[in-house]
Design a protein around this motif. Structure first.
Motif, short mmCIF file in Angstrom:
data_model
loop_
_atom_site.label_atom_id
_atom_site.label_comp_id
_atom_site.label_asym_id
_atom_site.label_seq_id
_atom_site.Cartn_x
_atom_site.Cartn_y
_atom_site.Cartn_z
N ALA A 195 0.81 -1.22 0.00
CA ALA A 195 0.00 0.00 0.00
C ALA A 195 0.85 1.27 0.00
O ALA A 195 0.39 2.33 -0.45
CB ALA A 195 -0.93 0.00 1.21
N THR A 196 2.09 1.17 0.47
CA THR A 196 2.94 2.36 0.51
C THR A 196 3.36 2.82 -0.89
O THR A 196 3.88 3.92 -1.04
CB THR A 196 4.23 2.08 1.31
N GLU A 197 3.15 1.98 -1.90
CA GLU A 197 3.66 2.31 -3.24
C GLU A 197 2.90 3.42 -3.95
O GLU A 197 3.40 3.98 -4.92
CB GLU A 197 3.66 1.06 -4.14
N HIS A 198 1.70 3.74 -3.52
CA HIS A 198 0.93 4.80 -4.21
C HIS A 198 1.71 6.11 -4.23
O HIS A 198 2.37 6.43 -3.26
CB HIS A 198 -0.40 5.03 -3.50
N PRO A 199 1.60 6.87 -5.33
CA PRO A 199 0.89 6.57 -6.57
C PRO A 199 1.68 5.58 -7.45
O PRO A 199 2.86 5.78 -7.70
CB PRO A 199 0.76 7.92 -7.25
N VAL A 200 0.95 4.54 -7.91
CA VAL A 200 1.59 3.48 -8.69
C VAL A 200 0.70 3.11 -9.87
O VAL A 200 -0.53 3.04 -9.76
CB VAL A 200 1.89 2.24 -7.81
N ALA A 201 1.34 2.92 -11.03
CA ALA A 201 0.62 2.63 -12.28
C ALA A 201 0.94 1.21 -12.73
O ALA A 201 2.07 0.73 -12.59
CB ALA A 201 1.02 3.61 -13.37
N LEU A 202 -0.06 0.55 -13.27
CA LEU A 202 0.10 -0.78 -13.85
C LEU A 202 0.31 -0.64 -15.35
O LEU A 202 -0.50 -0.03 -16.04
CB LEU A 202 -1.15 -1.62 -13.59
N GLN A 203 1.42 -1.21 -15.85
CA GLN A 203 1.63 -1.21 -17.30
C GLN A 203 1.22 -2.56 -17.88
O GLN A 203 1.70 -3.61 -17.44
CB GLN A 203 3.07 -0.92 -17.69
N LEU A 204 0.33 -2.51 -18.86
CA LEU A 204 -0.15 -3.71 -19.54
C LEU A 204 0.42 -3.78 -20.95
O LEU A 204 0.66 -2.76 -21.60
CB LEU A 204 -1.68 -3.72 -19.63
N GLY A 205 0.62 -5.01 -21.43
CA GLY A 205 1.00 -5.24 -22.81
C GLY A 205 -0.06 -6.10 -23.48
O GLY A 205 -0.59 -7.04 -22.88
N GLY A 206 -0.39 -5.77 -24.71
CA GLY A 206 -1.38 -6.54 -25.45
C GLY A 206 -1.78 -5.80 -26.70
O GLY A 206 -1.41 -4.63 -26.89
N SER A 207 -2.55 -6.46 -27.55
CA SER A 207 -2.98 -5.80 -28.79
C SER A 207 -4.42 -6.15 -29.14
O SER A 207 -4.91 -5.74 -30.19
CB SER A 207 -2.06 -6.20 -29.95
N GLU A 208 -5.10 -6.91 -28.26
CA GLU A 208 -6.50 -7.26 -28.50
C GLU A 208 -7.38 -6.45 -27.57
O GLU A 208 -7.29 -6.61 -26.34
CB GLU A 208 -6.71 -8.76 -28.27
N PRO A 209 -8.24 -5.60 -28.09
CA PRO A 209 -9.06 -4.75 -27.22
C PRO A 209 -9.84 -5.52 -26.16
O PRO A 209 -9.85 -5.11 -24.99
CB PRO A 209 -10.00 -4.05 -28.21
N ALA A 210 -10.44 -6.63 -26.53
CA ALA A 210 -11.24 -7.38 -25.56
C ALA A 210 -10.37 -7.96 -24.44
O ALA A 210 -10.76 -7.94 -23.26
CB ALA A 210 -12.02 -8.50 -26.26
#
Length: 335
Positions: free
Chosen positions: A66-81
């Motif tokens: 919880a101390t990490e905020h502000p924290v962003a998740l990076q996603l990889g992919g190419s299919e919208p769904a």
């Protein structure tokens, strides 16, 4: 996990200085350590593929302190769904931002048709971020390159930004290098293609409504300040922040006017409770200390600090005795 109040502009204020998502480096322990050094900078996870989130070990992939905020998740992919499903799942973890990777040049990424290869398909990227935004409780942002292969960055980058922004994205982190999808390794792609900072600055002038952070080859806070003074909204540090994490100790005062300032030694002391929790839960010391090797870079005793941690933190049962021995090396050489 609880959400901080990011109502005052979401993570945009924190993105004035951020630490880039870096595979095999910016794991949860690295981020928790960096958060000890800076209260304000935006931190990013390593890239996680949408398929891994959907089919993999979600707590292992998505849990953080919880101390990490502000924290962003990076996603990889190419299919919208697929990306939308991953965002839906990750929403329960309470990340402050979701970022789509359109910059990673690694072979395994290219084979999966995501990362930098998507610079060739801006319409697909727009469809992806539209699907992600439709289900995301937080801002969706994009990290990209200035182009790939034979593309002409001055032509393709503005067109890319226009196409993707039409799907509702207004924040971009731009790695100011091309990626070569053939012939260069991921490491070479971070070093060999020439940097073009003026082009990224020009994008901010051309699209003042966008929040634009610059990434790539930035070595320190003086350089970061110079880039901000040219009109950019944020600077993303990569390897410099990892190899010389003490850089981050000055960040809060310089970029947010927060005078808290602590020393590298004080940061180690503040980080002890986190290390203790990790060890008590069955974790290994080196899983954390591998991210701390560069903390005293350039100081007397730094070599001894690195040596003790490198040689002894991997041993079974390694604990605070190893950390204390590494600190003792520092003090001895500094005396």
């Amino acid at each position: 996990m609880g959400h901080p109040d990011t109502s005052a502009g979401g993570t945009a204020a924190a993105a004035r200085l951020s630490v880039a998502p870096m595979m095999d480096w910016t794991d949860r322990h690295c981020r928790a350590f960096h958060r000890t050094l800076t209260r304000h900078a935006l931190l990013y996870t390593e890239m996680v593929t949408a398929q891994a989130v959907i089919h993999g070990d979600r707590p292992r992939l998505l849990d953080y302190d919880a101390t990490e905020h502000p924290v962003a998740l990076q996603l990889g992919g190419s299919e919208p769904a697929e990306l939308a499903e991953a965002v839906r799942i990750a929403a329960d973890w309470g990340y402050d931002e979701i970022n789509l990777n359109v910059g990673c040049p690694s072979d395994r990424v290219k084979a999966g048709c995501f990362g930098a290869v998507l610079m060739l398909e801006p319409e697909r990227v727009a469809a992806c971020v539209a699907a992600m935004r439709a289900v995301s409780p937080v801002e969706v942002t994009v990290k990209c390159r200035i182009g790939v292969d034979e593309q002409v960055p001055e032509e393709v980058l503005p067109a890319f930004l226009e196409t993707v922004s039409a799907a509702g994205v207004t924040r971009f982190a731009i790695h100011a290098r091309k990626a070569w999808l053939q012939g260069l390794s991921p490491k070479e792609n971070r070093e060999i293609p020439p940097l073009d900072y003026p082009l990224v600055v020009e994008m901010k002038r051309r699209f003042p409504q966008f929040h634009i952070s610059i990434n790539g080859g930035i070595t320190g806070l003086d350089q970061a300040e110079e880039l901000l003074e040219q009109g950019l909204d944020g600077v993303m540090l990569g390897r410099a922040a990892y190899h010389e994490p003490a850089l981050l100790l000055e960040a809060d005062g310089r970029f947010w006017g927060d005078p808290r300032g602590i020393s590298a030694h004080e940061a180690v002391e503040e980080f002890r409770p986190y290390i203790a929790r990790h060890l008590e839960s069955g974790g290994r010391l080196h899983q954390i200390t591998r991210h701390m090797l560069g903390l005293f870079h350039g100081q007397p005793g730094a070599r001894g600090w690195r040596r003790v941690l490198s040689e002894r933190a991997t041993r079974p049962g390694a604990g605070f005795d190893v950390l204390d021995a590494a600190l003792a090396e520092l003090l001895r050489d500094a005396a």
